[in-house]
Design an enzyme around this catalytic site. Sequence first.
Site, PDB file in Angstrom:
ATOM      1  N   SER A  20       0.815  -1.208   0.000  1.00 39.79           N
ATOM      2  CA  SER A  20       0.000   0.000   0.000  1.00 39.79           C
ATOM      3  C   SER A  20       0.855   1.268   0.000  1.00 39.79           C
ATOM      4  O   SER A  20       1.543   1.553  -0.975  1.00 39.79           O
ATOM      5  CB  SER A  20      -0.949  -0.047   1.197  1.00 39.79           C
ATOM      6  OG  SER A  20      -1.889   0.981   1.152  1.00 39.79           O
ATOM      7  N   ASP A  68      10.180   5.333 -10.054  1.00 44.53           N
ATOM      8  CA  ASP A  68       9.750   5.908 -11.333  1.00 44.53           C
ATOM      9  C   ASP A  68      10.421   7.245 -11.627  1.00 44.53           C
ATOM     10  O   ASP A  68      10.671   7.592 -12.784  1.00 44.53           O
ATOM     11  CB  ASP A  68       8.235   6.079 -11.351  1.00 44.53           C
ATOM     12  CG  ASP A  68       7.510   4.763 -11.575  1.00 44.53           C
ATOM     13  OD1 ASP A  68       8.194   3.733 -11.778  1.00 44.53           O
ATOM     14  OD2 ASP A  68       6.265   4.743 -11.536  1.00 44.53           O
ATOM     15  N   LYS A 121      -0.449  -4.224  -3.403  1.00 43.61           N
ATOM     16  CA  LYS A 121      -1.764  -3.681  -3.032  1.00 43.61           C
ATOM     17  C   LYS A 121      -1.887  -2.278  -3.612  1.00 43.61           C
ATOM     18  O   LYS A 121      -1.366  -1.316  -3.076  1.00 43.61           O
ATOM     19  CB  LYS A 121      -1.945  -3.638  -1.504  1.00 43.61           C
ATOM     20  CG  LYS A 121      -3.294  -3.063  -1.074  1.00 43.61           C
ATOM     21  CD  LYS A 121      -3.422  -3.075   0.444  1.00 43.61           C
ATOM     22  CE  LYS A 121      -4.753  -2.481   0.898  1.00 43.61           C
ATOM     23  NZ  LYS A 121      -4.819  -1.022   0.677  1.00 43.61           N
TER      24      LYS A 121
END
Length: 545
Positions: free
Chosen positions: A291, A302, A316
């Site tokens: 999460s 990224d 998740k």
Amino acid sequence: MKKLKYILFVFILSSMFLEARYDDDYYLKLNKSFEIFGEVYRKLSENYVMEIDPEILMEDGIQGMLYGLDPYTSFYSESETDDIDIITDGSYVGIGITISFMDSMLTVIGIRDGYSAQKAGLRIGDRIYMADTAVVLNKTSDEFRKFTRGKPGTFLDLKVLRDGIKDTLNYKIERQEIKVKNVSISTILSDSVGYIKVDRFSRFTDQEIRSALYELKQHRNLKSLILDLRDNPGGLLEAAISTCEIFIPQNNVIVSTRGRNENEIRTYRTIIQPVDTVIPMAVLINEGSASASEIVAGAIQDLDRGIIIGQKSFGKGLVQSVFNMPYNSALKITTSKYYIPSGRCIQKLSFEKGRNKGLNLHYDSVYYTRNGRPVLESNGIIPDSIIKSDDPNLFISDLLSKNIIFKFANKLSSNYDKLPDIPKDKLLKSFREYINSINYKFQSELEARLDTLYQIVSKENYNKKLQKDLLDFTNKIKKEQKDIITENSEELIKILTKEIRSRFVSEEQISREQLNDDIILKTSISLLEKKNYNKILNIKSLTQN
């Protein structure tokens, strides 16, 4: 031209009619369902052969509705809303212990540093026999919780069973507001690498990380940073975003969320002035990182702000919203999926047609980081450098799973008022005597397979000589087995020492001591060296282009 306008007008009108018709059908079903559910509930309450508690019947009905959805959509009754307070505020009222149901008994498995249970003298391994005037030894942890909750400043009377002591131990323990630390460790490693261990993401996580980072930056030789998110189950979306704001420049997209309507996209960017956007950093993750942890790790990866090390994360990619309900209850609903900066979603399982209906894999989708590195849309965050954890062997795993080491530490610790200094050979001898006293037998994988083979041969009525030969061979193998205690002595001493120390030493001190043997941590320090770090992030190729 007029004909075209007419057709367009009819099309728009038809679309509006169909949409209105859809809304009418939806709300008709909604009202019909309310009416049926209410009538079923009333008929059951009034006519069932045995009297039913209406509140229990209602909660069972709610759980039935939620069962077909994802496992994160949950209902919290008034007595359970403390769980939400822990997630959001990182605090609750209690005495500072963690308990588990072990051997059908309520057992203390953790004690928080600095709170009343520790000050009173409770130990890991103690079994809770009585709370106030109620016997709770065989109750569940949820049933026991109502005794520990209450107003700060009030007291809880406990009677405790401890190995080696015949009588119960009596404690009067004050209920306190327990502040759950989000950052459990902050320290300097190898004289130049900062280390911050983050256990969860609640409302004040970013403040704790900022404070820890400012303190680490006072160290003159600080050259890099490790953010440890292993076994961090997540928490608040907002806390993940504010954590990213510490390390990522302003106006960068961290995450976007998409709900039932795919066109309704909410994008979250960094707003606050960061603390440090250039220090080389590594984020550690494993299968227990989920999460909010994955949002932080995914954004760092990224945006090429740092390197990700460890094992693939949990996967998740769902966001929950909490709605207040009547009578101080609450409903936590999965309302959207989240997408990290490259555009990928890392949700592991698909729940579109009910609970856990299958893997939602995206190996065919390739995305790219800011520096052009390919990353996969997969079931979790895949680290830039995958390092397997040093898992225990079958023998050690068997001892741990059966709580034998835990029970041995209880028994041995009961003989001491303070941390004992036990020679290694004496410790192993005591452990050997203990497992013999409880008739513990470990069967190796080879022995288990030979026994299975012998049972098959016997059952299939193979000739007696073959059966005898196989049995003789099995017995020879067992005799050839080395002394399993001696063979695993080094690992056993580490685990036994840690377990015994946990009865006398603080949680934080135990955790700090474990850093010295952390293989992933040692590897991370090496990967943070400039040459390795730049190669992973593709920085060299960028400067050449």
